[in-house]
Design a protein around this motif. Structure first.
Motif, short mmCIF file in Angstrom:
data_model
loop_
_atom_site.label_atom_id
_atom_site.label_comp_id
_atom_site.label_asym_id
_atom_site.label_seq_id
_atom_site.Cartn_x
_atom_site.Cartn_y
_atom_site.Cartn_z
N PRO A 187 0.83 -1.21 0.00
CA PRO A 187 0.00 0.00 0.00
C PRO A 187 0.86 1.26 0.00
N MET A 188 0.42 2.27 -0.74
CA MET A 188 1.13 3.54 -0.86
C MET A 188 0.28 4.67 -0.29
N PHE A 189 0.90 5.58 0.42
CA PHE A 189 0.20 6.71 1.01
C PHE A 189 0.85 8.02 0.55
N ASN A 190 0.13 9.12 0.77
CA ASN A 190 0.66 10.48 0.52
C ASN A 190 1.13 10.68 -0.92
N ASN A 191 0.40 10.08 -1.85
CA ASN A 191 0.66 10.25 -3.28
C ASN A 191 2.03 9.75 -3.73
N VAL A 192 2.62 8.82 -2.95
CA VAL A 192 3.87 8.17 -3.39
C VAL A 192 3.50 7.09 -4.39
N GLU A 193 4.07 7.14 -5.59
CA GLU A 193 3.67 6.22 -6.65
C GLU A 193 4.29 4.84 -6.51
N SER A 194 5.55 4.78 -6.10
CA SER A 194 6.22 3.48 -6.05
C SER A 194 7.45 3.55 -5.16
N LEU A 195 8.01 2.38 -4.88
CA LEU A 195 9.24 2.28 -4.11
C LEU A 195 10.36 1.74 -5.00
N ASN A 196 11.59 1.97 -4.58
CA ASN A 196 12.73 1.34 -5.23
C ASN A 196 12.53 -0.18 -5.25
N ALA A 197 12.94 -0.82 -6.35
CA ALA A 197 12.69 -2.26 -6.51
C ALA A 197 13.29 -3.09 -5.39
N SER A 198 14.49 -2.75 -4.94
CA SER A 198 15.12 -3.53 -3.88
C SER A 198 14.43 -3.31 -2.54
N MET A 199 13.97 -2.09 -2.29
CA MET A 199 13.23 -1.83 -1.05
C MET A 199 11.91 -2.58 -1.04
N ALA A 200 11.20 -2.56 -2.17
CA ALA A 200 9.94 -3.27 -2.26
C ALA A 200 10.15 -4.77 -2.06
N ALA A 201 11.18 -5.31 -2.68
CA ALA A 201 11.47 -6.74 -2.51
C ALA A 201 11.72 -7.08 -1.05
N GLY A 202 12.43 -6.20 -0.34
CA GLY A 202 12.69 -6.44 1.07
C GLY A 202 11.43 -6.47 1.90
N ILE A 203 10.50 -5.56 1.63
CA ILE A 203 9.24 -5.54 2.37
C ILE A 203 8.46 -6.82 2.13
N PHE A 204 8.36 -7.23 0.88
CA PHE A 204 7.66 -8.47 0.55
C PHE A 204 8.30 -9.66 1.26
N LEU A 205 9.61 -9.78 1.15
CA LEU A 205 10.29 -10.95 1.71
C LEU A 205 10.12 -11.04 3.22
N TYR A 206 10.25 -9.92 3.91
CA TYR A 206 10.14 -9.95 5.36
C TYR A 206 8.71 -10.21 5.82
N GLU A 207 7.74 -9.67 5.10
CA GLU A 207 6.35 -9.96 5.48
C GLU A 207 6.01 -11.42 5.21
N MET A 208 6.50 -11.95 4.13
CA MET A 208 6.29 -13.37 3.83
C MET A 208 6.99 -14.26 4.84
N ARG A 209 8.19 -13.87 5.22
CA ARG A 209 8.91 -14.64 6.22
C ARG A 209 8.20 -14.56 7.57
N ARG A 210 7.68 -13.38 7.90
CA ARG A 210 6.94 -13.22 9.17
C ARG A 210 5.74 -14.14 9.22
N GLN A 211 4.95 -14.16 8.13
CA GLN A 211 3.77 -15.01 8.13
C GLN A 211 4.15 -16.48 8.05
N GLY A 212 5.21 -16.78 7.34
CA GLY A 212 5.62 -18.17 7.16
C GLY A 212 6.09 -18.84 8.43
N GLN A 213 6.55 -18.06 9.40
CA GLN A 213 7.05 -18.67 10.64
C GLN A 213 5.94 -19.34 11.44
N PHE A 214 4.69 -19.07 11.10
CA PHE A 214 3.58 -19.65 11.84
C PHE A 214 3.05 -20.92 11.19
N LEU A 215 3.71 -21.38 10.12
CA LEU A 215 3.27 -22.60 9.45
C LEU A 215 3.46 -23.81 10.35
#
Length: 274
Positions: A246-274
């Motif tokens: 999700p993007m707020f304050n009219n920010v269109e996008s994030l740097n590709a590496s930053m976005a990848a980091g957010i995805f990976l850590y959120e996936m890892r966070r949820q995956g620890q409960f498997l």
């Protein structure tokens, strides 16, 4: 000591500046004390190092010596790895950077194939599809390792893994990851289908990654696309799920590496409960 710029070893090292040479010899270069140390720490296939004596010859305390190029050369020789002194002019010729750091090493590539990718119930397989900026790819690789994602596939349109800028940005993470390069989206899709691994894409128009139960997708392959255009049309069509940040304050996008980091850590966070 090598002093001639026409020495065959110098020519060989220079050939590794280019993708063609790296592919032919199945070798690549690492430069700088820290990167060479990472290669040793992570047990890379270090073939040989070259160094200048400017730092190595200086008198230092025991602590300073252990942190110097001279101390590193001593450690490398103790491991049975060849280390050869070169003149400063030769080091400048060998180096792929404008300001050589006094030491570089030749690393033998570790070749991986599909059988080296192991899919388990909590696997996150990272697919990098068409990232062009070397710094972005290197940072993505480093972030992936930090998030304990150590299996990565690069598509054919992605920047060369052994590009010196990629390697510097990765900070040695490539030595601890299983990375397949130059694969087509079709090959990746077939592999994921065979291994019952869900393909999900990161895209601007997907469901918020923070408002969905990603655990339903495990094991999964996260596809991170090109900086400007995102994942290829093939992945957009074949992926089981489309996720976004999700993007707020009219920010269109994030740097590709930053976005990848957010995805990976959120996936890892949820995956620890498997």
């Amino acid at each position: 000591m090598i002093v001639s710029l026409q020495n065959e070893q110098v020519k060989h090292v220079v050939s590794l500046h280019d993708k063609k040479g790296r592919k032919e010899y199945r070798e690549f270069l690492v430069e700088g004390k820290r990167f060479v140390q990472e290669a040793i720490l992570r047990q890379a296939q270090l073939k040989k190092i070259y160094y200048t004596a400017q730092d190595a010859a200086m008198e230092k305390s025991d602590l300073q010596q252990s942190l110097s190029i001279g101390g590193l050369v001593t450690e490398i020789r103790a491991l049975g790895i060849e280390a050869e002194e070169v003149s400063e002019a030769v080091m400048r010729k060998m180096s792929a950077t404008e300001e050589p750091q006094g030491i570089l090493g030749i690393i033998r590539k570790t070749e991986f194939d599909w059988q080296d990718i192991l899919i388990e119930k909590d696997t996150i397989l990272l697919v990098v599809d068409g990232i062009q900026d070397p710094g972005n790819l290197g940072t993505i690789l480093r972030t992936a390792l930090a998030a304990d994602v150590k299996q990565i596939i690069l598509t054919k349109k992605t920047v060369d893994l052994y590009n010196p800028k990629v390697l510097r940005s990765s900070m040695g993470s490539v030595f601890s990851e299983v990375i397949l390069a130059d694969k087509t989206p079709e090959e990746i899709a077939i592999f994921c289908r065979q291994k019952e691994c869900s393909m999900v894409v990161s895209t601007m128009g997907g469901t918020s990654i923070f408002k969905t139960n990603i655990r339903e997708d495990y094991p999964l392959a996260l596809i991170v696309g090109n900086e400007a255009t995102g994942p290829s049309a093939f992945f957009m069509e074949k992926a089981a799920k489309h996720y976004s940040i999700p993007m707020f304050n009219n920010v269109e996008s994030l740097n590709a590496s930053m976005a990848a980091g957010i995805f990976l850590y959120e996936m890892r966070r949820q995956g620890q409960f498997l």
